[in-house]
Design a protein around this motif. Structure first.
Motif, PDB file in Angstrom:
ATOM      1  N   THR A 234       0.875  -1.170   0.000  1.00 41.61           N
ATOM      2  CA  THR A 234       0.000   0.000   0.000  1.00 41.61           C
ATOM      3  C   THR A 234       0.910   1.217   0.000  1.00 41.61           C
ATOM      4  OG1 THR A 234      -1.817  -1.097   1.149  1.00 41.61           O
ATOM      5  CG2 THR A 234      -1.744   1.300   1.285  1.00 41.61           C
ATOM      6  N   LEU A 235       0.868   1.982  -1.068  1.00 48.23           N
ATOM      7  CA  LEU A 235       1.807   3.078  -1.286  1.00 48.23           C
ATOM      8  C   LEU A 235       1.214   4.425  -0.895  1.00 48.23           C
ATOM      9  CD1 LEU A 235       3.083   2.074  -4.848  1.00 48.23           C
ATOM     10  CD2 LEU A 235       4.330   1.786  -2.694  1.00 48.23           C
ATOM     11  N   TYR A 236       2.081   5.287  -0.351  1.00 47.93           N
ATOM     12  CA  TYR A 236       1.752   6.702  -0.195  1.00 47.93           C
ATOM     13  C   TYR A 236       2.469   7.440  -1.315  1.00 47.93           C
ATOM     14  CZ  TYR A 236       1.962  11.540   1.441  1.00 47.93           C
ATOM     15  OH  TYR A 236       1.881  12.915   1.516  1.00 47.93           O
ATOM     16  N   ARG A 237       1.694   8.093  -2.171  1.00 47.82           N
ATOM     17  CA  ARG A 237       2.228   8.842  -3.292  1.00 47.82           C
ATOM     18  C   ARG A 237       1.973  10.334  -3.065  1.00 47.82           C
ATOM     19  NH1 ARG A 237      -1.242   6.906  -7.959  1.00 47.82           N
ATOM     20  NH2 ARG A 237      -0.056   8.555  -9.007  1.00 47.82           N
ATOM     21  N   TYR A 238       2.934  11.155  -3.450  1.00 51.08           N
ATOM     22  CA  TYR A 238       2.805  12.600  -3.215  1.00 51.08           C
ATOM     23  C   TYR A 238       3.397  13.378  -4.391  1.00 51.08           C
ATOM     24  CZ  TYR A 238       3.796  17.238  -1.216  1.00 51.08           C
ATOM     25  OH  TYR A 238       3.872  18.595  -0.987  1.00 51.08           O
ATOM     26  N   ALA A 239       2.671  14.391  -4.820  1.00 53.93           N
ATOM     27  CA  ALA A 239       3.176  15.333  -5.817  1.00 53.93           C
ATOM     28  C   ALA A 239       2.646  16.713  -5.472  1.00 53.93           C
ATOM     29  CB  ALA A 239       2.737  14.939  -7.224  1.00 53.93           C
ATOM     30  N   VAL A 240       3.370  17.737  -5.891  1.00 57.90           N
ATOM     31  CA  VAL A 240       2.921  19.116  -5.648  1.00 57.90           C
ATOM     32  C   VAL A 240       3.129  19.919  -6.921  1.00 57.90           C
ATOM     33  CG1 VAL A 240       5.177  19.710  -4.649  1.00 57.90           C
ATOM     34  CG2 VAL A 240       3.202  21.203  -4.246  1.00 57.90           C
ATOM     35  N   LEU A 241       2.132  20.729  -7.242  1.00 57.56           N
ATOM     36  CA  LEU A 241       2.165  21.577  -8.435  1.00 57.56           C
ATOM     37  C   LEU A 241       2.072  23.037  -7.997  1.00 57.56           C
ATOM     38  CD1 LEU A 241       0.062  21.057 -11.673  1.00 57.56           C
ATOM     39  CD2 LEU A 241       0.397  23.304 -10.696  1.00 57.56           C
ATOM     40  N   GLY A 242       3.049  23.827  -8.417  1.00 57.33           N
ATOM     41  CA  GLY A 242       3.017  25.273  -8.159  1.00 57.33           C
ATOM     42  C   GLY A 242       2.229  25.957  -9.270  1.00 57.33           C
TER      43      GLY A 242
END
Length: 386
Positions: A234-242
């Motif tokens: 079970t993965l925790y995925r994270y991305a952020v867009l400015g």
């Protein structure tokens, strides 16, 4: 006065069955030691590639970007097309010679070799090559007939480098471009993607397989045997867009709003394809959480510094941990998101209390588009209705 900023963060919890979506040079699923425990890992590069591929599905081929060492071959091919198809109608030798002159400011040359390549991968839009052809203004044959010195002098007057610094496709605007030898071509990425980590400890397993030779009727032995390493997680995925950076890269508020929504959609649905045929591991997330911040991004992976050890599944406990971490960060640092949106299929009071009621994923994207559009127009994010 500092320019206003808006960060759209995407937090995803997603379970993969037995799989080897992203392997190292020895064929082992990538891993990382975090919180003293061995975790499954999918590299940021692998998931960015998968996201770009998913994103491109909704883009017309002519509007897509490409990352390649073969820019010279692509430009020369355009120069050989008939003028009615946007080309210059040159013979192959003429096109190769003119291409070499046009790309010389980039440190890229093309000779008569079949597979001449640049020294580095260049990320650019296909329409940007069309714009370079337009710079010739119908003079391609005339220029290609000039002696080397005159050709170089004439081409030097054309803004080839400047053409590659504007009109970026959405993919370049999102993921940026780095050209160490020609900094003027650099594009600051609007997106950052973290390495996906399992919320729990994992152990690599081995699939021993055999393949039968269909035409072998003489014995019952296998035609081939082998092993594939795999794990499930079970993965925790994270991305952020400015959003502010994306707007600057695209120079259009509406394009920035649309691209933001499409990126979140593509990142959420994307999946690295390592050993896909062997494991068919494509799934959809348990939870997608969007947090909009105007100060700085906050990766919530610390929720899993102590590995989850669920006895009856991992997704629900992982979601509760994520809710606790979001609340803890807000209370400790005063870093409460300006807005929170969530779509999930997990039944847990803490999750609903912190993230709010679940909405469908299409509704989540619609709400995101409205909020980003409002920020781009007014420079602020309104608080959610009580």
């Amino acid at each position: 006065m500092p320019q206003p900023t808006l960060f759209v963060e995407v937090h995803v919890l997603q379970s993969l069955p037995p799989s080897n979506a992203n392997r190292d040079d020895s064929g082992t699923p990538k891993q990382a030691l975090y919180g003293g425990a061995r975790r499954a890992r999918v590299s940021s590069q692998a998931w960015k590639r998968a996201t770009r591929t998913e994103f491109a599905k909704a883009v017309e081929p002519a509007d897509r970007a490409t990352r390649t060492k073969r820019i010279a071959s692509l430009l020369a091919e355009r120069l050989t097309r008939p003028a009615a198809e946007g080309g210059a109608g040159l013979e192959t030798a003429q096109a190769d010679r003119l291409t070499a002159a046009l790309l010389e400011p980039l440190g890229i040359t093309k000779s008569s070799k079949k597979e001449e390549q640049s020294a580095y991968l260049l990320f650019f839009g296909k329409r940007q090559l069309d714009e370079i052809v337009k710079l010739l203004n119908g003079r391609a044959a005339e220029l290609a007939a000039l002696p080397d010195g005159e050709l170089k002098a004439q081409v030097a007057k054309l803004p080839v480098v400047a053409t590659l610094t504007k009109g970026h496709p959405a993919e370049v605007a999102l993921f940026g471009r780095m050209v160490a030898d020609l900094p003027s071509l650099n594009v600051d990425a609007a997106v950052q993607v973290a390495h996906a980590l399992s919320t729990h400890a994992v152990r690599t397993e081995f699939d021993y397989y055999t393949a039968v030779d269909d035409e072998n009727t003489e014995d019952h032995g296998a035609g081939m045997i082998g092993t594939i390493e795999f794990n499930s997680s079970t993965l925790y995925r994270y991305a952020v867009l400015g959003v502010h950076q994306l707007r600057d890269n695209l120079t259009s508020a509406e394009a920035a709003r649309e691209t933001t929504v499409r990126f979140v959609d593509a990142f959420t649905r994307s999946m690295p394809t390592g050993h896909m045929n062997s494991f068919a591991h494509r799934t959809l997330p348990h939870l997608v959480l969007l947090t909009l911040r105007t100060d700085q991004p906050v990766n919530l992976v610390s929720a899993y510094e102590e590995p989850v050890a669920g006895a009856a599944g991992l997704a629900a406990e992982s979601a509760v941990r994520l809710a606790d971490e979001l609340r803890s960060v807000a209370e400790t640092w005063g870093a409460e998101p300006a807005r929170t949106l969530a779509a999930y299929s997990i039944e847990a009071d803490k999750v609903t209390e912190v993230f709010g009621p679940s909405v469908t994923f299409p509704e989540l994207l619609d709400s995101l588009g409205e909020l980003v559009g409002k920020w781009l127009a007014e420079g602020r994010i309104a608080k959610a209705d009580a």
